[in-house]
Design an enzyme around this catalytic site. Structure first.
Site, PDB file in Angstrom:
ATOM      1  CD  GLN A 187      40.563  46.549  36.408  1.00 45.33           C
ATOM      2  OE1 GLN A 187      39.865  45.691  35.732  1.00 45.33           O
ATOM      3  NE2 GLN A 187      39.928  47.324  37.155  1.00 45.33           N
ATOM      4  CB  SER A 223      42.036  39.299  33.622  1.00 47.29           C
ATOM      5  OG  SER A 223      41.662  38.839  34.655  1.00 47.29           O
ATOM      6  CB  SER A 276      35.070  40.184  48.131  1.00 43.18           C
ATOM      7  OG  SER A 276      35.045  40.982  48.990  1.00 43.18           O
ATOM      8  CB  SER A 304      44.826  43.265  42.222  1.00 41.36           C
ATOM      9  OG  SER A 304      43.269  43.494  42.119  1.00 41.36           O
ATOM     10  CD  GLU A 333      34.953  45.782  36.746  1.00 38.78           C
ATOM     11  OE1 GLU A 333      34.938  46.415  37.668  1.00 38.78           O
ATOM     12  OE2 GLU A 333      35.642  44.779  36.401  1.00 38.78           O
TER      13      GLU A 333
HETATM   14  C1  LIG Z   1      39.241  35.586  38.030  1.00 40.92           C
HETATM   15  C2  LIG Z   1      39.800  37.017  38.514  1.00 40.92           C
HETATM   16  C3  LIG Z   1      40.156  38.021  37.731  1.00 40.92           C
HETATM   17  C4  LIG Z   1      40.816  39.071  38.145  1.00 40.92           C
HETATM   18  N1  LIG Z   1      41.256  40.103  37.444  1.00 40.92           N
HETATM   19  C5  LIG Z   1      41.843  41.229  37.769  1.00 40.92           C
HETATM   20  C6  LIG Z   1      42.573  42.192  36.759  1.00 40.92           C
HETATM   21  O1  LIG Z   1      42.201  41.890  35.658  1.00 40.92           O
HETATM   22  N2  LIG Z   1      43.142  43.184  37.467  1.00 40.92           N
HETATM   23  C7  LIG Z   1      43.090  43.527  38.654  1.00 40.92           C
HETATM   24  O2  LIG Z   1      43.676  44.526  38.908  1.00 40.92           O
HETATM   25  N3  LIG Z   1      42.638  42.494  39.424  1.00 40.92           N
HETATM   26  C8  LIG Z   1      42.076  41.542  39.029  1.00 40.92           C
HETATM   27  N4  LIG Z   1      41.504  40.571  39.826  1.00 40.92           N
HETATM   28  C9  LIG Z   1      41.869  40.636  41.241  1.00 40.92           C
HETATM   29  C10 LIG Z   1      40.385  41.280  41.883  1.00 40.92           C
HETATM   30  O3  LIG Z   1      39.921  42.300  41.912  1.00 40.92           O
HETATM   31  C11 LIG Z   1      40.642  40.935  43.772  1.00 40.92           C
HETATM   32  O4  LIG Z   1      40.776  39.471  43.893  1.00 40.92           O
HETATM   33  C12 LIG Z   1      39.666  41.357  44.622  1.00 40.92           C
HETATM   34  O5  LIG Z   1      39.751  42.820  44.660  1.00 40.92           O
HETATM   35  C13 LIG Z   1      39.781  41.241  46.112  1.00 40.92           C
HETATM   36  O6  LIG Z   1      41.219  41.097  46.572  1.00 40.92           O
HETATM   37  P1  LIG Z   1      42.117  40.108  46.985  1.00 40.92           P
HETATM   38  O7  LIG Z   1      42.029  38.871  45.963  1.00 40.92           O
HETATM   39  O8  LIG Z   1      43.433  40.529  47.160  1.00 40.92           O
HETATM   40  O9  LIG Z   1      41.396  39.596  48.364  1.00 40.92           O
HETATM   41  P2  LIG Z   1      41.458  40.213  49.752  1.00 40.92           P
HETATM   42  O10 LIG Z   1      41.111  41.699  49.686  1.00 40.92           O
HETATM   43  O11 LIG Z   1      42.738  40.018  50.352  1.00 40.92           O
HETATM   44  O12 LIG Z   1      40.248  39.555  50.611  1.00 40.92           O
HETATM   45  C14 LIG Z   1      40.330  38.363  51.143  1.00 40.92           C
HETATM   46  C15 LIG Z   1      39.049  38.029  51.888  1.00 40.92           C
HETATM   47  O13 LIG Z   1      39.021  38.893  52.923  1.00 40.92           O
HETATM   48  C16 LIG Z   1      37.692  39.637  52.739  1.00 40.92           C
HETATM   49  N5  LIG Z   1      37.849  41.123  53.074  1.00 40.92           N
HETATM   50  C17 LIG Z   1      38.856  41.904  52.734  1.00 40.92           C
HETATM   51  N6  LIG Z   1      38.651  43.128  53.228  1.00 40.92           N
HETATM   52  C18 LIG Z   1      37.613  43.026  53.887  1.00 40.92           C
HETATM   53  C19 LIG Z   1      36.792  44.102  54.902  1.00 40.92           C
HETATM   54  N7  LIG Z   1      37.134  45.330  55.029  1.00 40.92           N
HETATM   55  N8  LIG Z   1      35.774  43.511  55.330  1.00 40.92           N
HETATM   56  C20 LIG Z   1      35.260  42.164  55.406  1.00 40.92           C
HETATM   57  N9  LIG Z   1      36.003  41.415  54.559  1.00 40.92           N
HETATM   58  C21 LIG Z   1      37.055  41.885  53.952  1.00 40.92           C
HETATM   59  C22 LIG Z   1      37.332  39.797  51.226  1.00 40.92           C
HETATM   60  O14 LIG Z   1      35.717  39.692  51.087  1.00 40.92           O
HETATM   61  C23 LIG Z   1      38.065  38.247  50.979  1.00 40.92           C
HETATM   62  O15 LIG Z   1      36.954  37.203  51.235  1.00 40.92           O
HETATM   63  C24 LIG Z   1      41.024  39.501  39.486  1.00 40.92           C
HETATM   64  C25 LIG Z   1      40.290  38.324  40.546  1.00 40.92           C
HETATM   65  C26 LIG Z   1      40.023  37.294  40.107  1.00 40.92           C
HETATM   66  C27 LIG Z   1      39.496  36.086  40.912  1.00 40.92           C
END
Ligand SMILES: Cc1cc2nc3c(=O)[nH]c(=O)nc-3n(C[C@H](O)[C@H](O)[C@H](O)COP(=O)(O)OP(=O)(O)OC[C@H]3O[C@@H](n4cnc5c(N)ncnc54)[C@H](O)[C@@H]3O)c2cc1C
Length: 397
Positions: free
Chosen positions: A131, A168, A374, A134, A251
């Protein structure tokens, strides 16, 4: 609310259980209970062979329509399949993104020709998917995607440049579905498109990211003029956001009950350790174990409520709280595992990393409240869509 299964469903349950016990043996025996969260990097080739074994029994695409090569199983039967699969210790599915996300998306938005081209590979356990949503700077705020795709001069090939992250199993995938910006200068969810991109090409570089567990299940993926055929675009240019969101809806479906069966397996392991090391004598620990068990029952009934009456595949509003509920419960289970292990939980058997199953559970569950949306984002969704509260300021456009 429907929370039970019919006699016919129970017959089907027996059929699945029999098949699993007859096939998850011999060469596949060592895959039992492997390849789940925190262990997803293990035995990829053997687990791909297992996918082909599942395919030979007709157990991939059970919930897909017969017209698309599936079995057309009812929601109850799909739930039962996932439950029995996990109960038997069926390994973490290498094909779950193809089966659970790509297939239903193609069924809903693909052309008949695209369905003919892509669905059989998934059903036969031959084509594996990842996928590509991100990016650095586009996680929760997915609409900030910056990866670009442009059609070449002859109009037959898309050229893709940009970077995805946390992808992933990209290193084990044949194909990636990529959300990319195809309308230059567009912002937010407008101007995005949904492209299917073959992974095996020089202009795609996959770089593993080491996780807390010391293993690397996900990756950075760099696209440097990567190519895909013009007819690997799903929907029309600019419809990517709609399709990407529909895919996320798939999902949260029936596999949730299989996931709970895995949780059950983990809780059983914690109870086994607690009995063996005396933690089960501790009144507080006993309370926490009982609380975890009760919490799991509540998750199960919530899932059944969420799935009941959804024969059309559309989830009800209960689905909004489910991600929040299971991720917090599971993270607490990880903490409980460490407390039950006591000081043994702080020791690694071998340098640099030889984690026990429960240590790995604890570390991996740190991610549960992030991926798939999240906690904070889930609460925003509940506030806005379920409770009708004002939209958060940044979404007011
Ligand atoms: C084990 C794992 C597997 C994954 N696999 C995939 C994959 O296969 N393909 C893919 O595309 N993605 C994948 N992801 C990514 C996942 O979808 C993102 O980690 C997730 O969408 C959060 O985005 P970010 O990590 O950029 O965090 P951010 O969006 O930067 O968020 C950081 C923190 O800020 C908070 N935050 C952000 N915006 C707001 C808001 N508007 N209001 C309040 N709080 C907020 C969040 O809750 C979080 O605590 C994976 C992630 C993990 C951990």
């Amino acid at each position: 609310m429907k929370i039970g299964f019919s006699a016919q469903d129970e017959e089907f349950r027996q059929e699945v259980a029999n098949w699993m016990s007859e096939h998850l043996r011999g060469d596949f025996e060592s895959l039992r209970f492997r390849g789940g969260p925190g262990d997803e990097h293990m035995f990829p080739h053997e687990r791909k062979a297992w996918e082909r074994e599942l395919a030979s029994g007709g157990w991939i695409g059970g919930g897909w329509a017969v017209a698309h090569g599936g079995r057309g199983l009812s929601i109850s039967q799909q739930v039962i399949f996932h439950e029995e699969y996990a109960r038997a210790g069926g390994p973490g599915r290498m094909g779950h993104i193809g089966e659970g996300l790509v297939g239903p998306t193609l069924a809903a938005f693909g052309t008949p020709e695209q369905q003919r081209r892509f669905l059989p590979g998934i059903l036969q356990g031959q084509a594996f998917w990842c996928q590509g949503y991100s990016e650095p700077g586009a996680g929760s705020d997915l609409a900030s995607v910056r990866t670009r795709a442009v059609l070449n001069a002859s109009g037959d090939t898309w050229l893709i440049s940009g970077q995805k992250v946390w992808t992933s199993m990209a290193h084990e995938s044949d194909w990636c579905f990529v959300l990319a910006r195809t309308e230059p200068g567009s912002v937010g969810h407008r101007g995005l498109s949904f492209l299917l991109v073959p992974m095996n090409q020089m202009s795609i570089r996959v770089q593993p990211i080491q996780q807390l567990t010391g293993t690397a299940e996900f990756n950075e993926v760099f696209f440097d003029g990567a190519q895909t055929a013009a007819d690997n675009l799903i929907g029309k240019p600019g419809e990517g956001w709609k399709i990407a969101m529909a895919l996320l809806g798939f999902e949260r479906g029936v596999s949730t009950l299989g996931q709970q069966m895995q949780f059950h397996n983990e809780l059983d392991e914690i109870i086994r350790v607690a009995k063996a090391n005396g933690a089960a004598q501790d009144p507080i620990m006993r309370q926490r174990i009982a609380q975890a068990w009760s919490g799991l029952k509540v998750l199960r009934y919530n899932s059944l409520r969420m799935l009941s009456g959804t024969q059309d595949g559309n989830l009800r509003r209960e689905a909004m709280i489910y991600k929040l509920a299971w991720s917090n419960w599971h993270q607490d289970l990880g903490k409980l595992a460490m407390d039950v292990l006591g000081s043994a939980g702080e020791i690694l058997e071998d340098a640099p990393y030889q984690l026990s199953r429960l240590q790995s559970l604890f570390l991996f569950t740190r991610a549960d409240t992030l991926y798939g949306g999240s906690n904070e984002i889930q609460r925003n969704i509940i506030a806005e869509r379920a409770l009708g509260m004002p939209k958060e300021a940044s979404n007011r456009s």
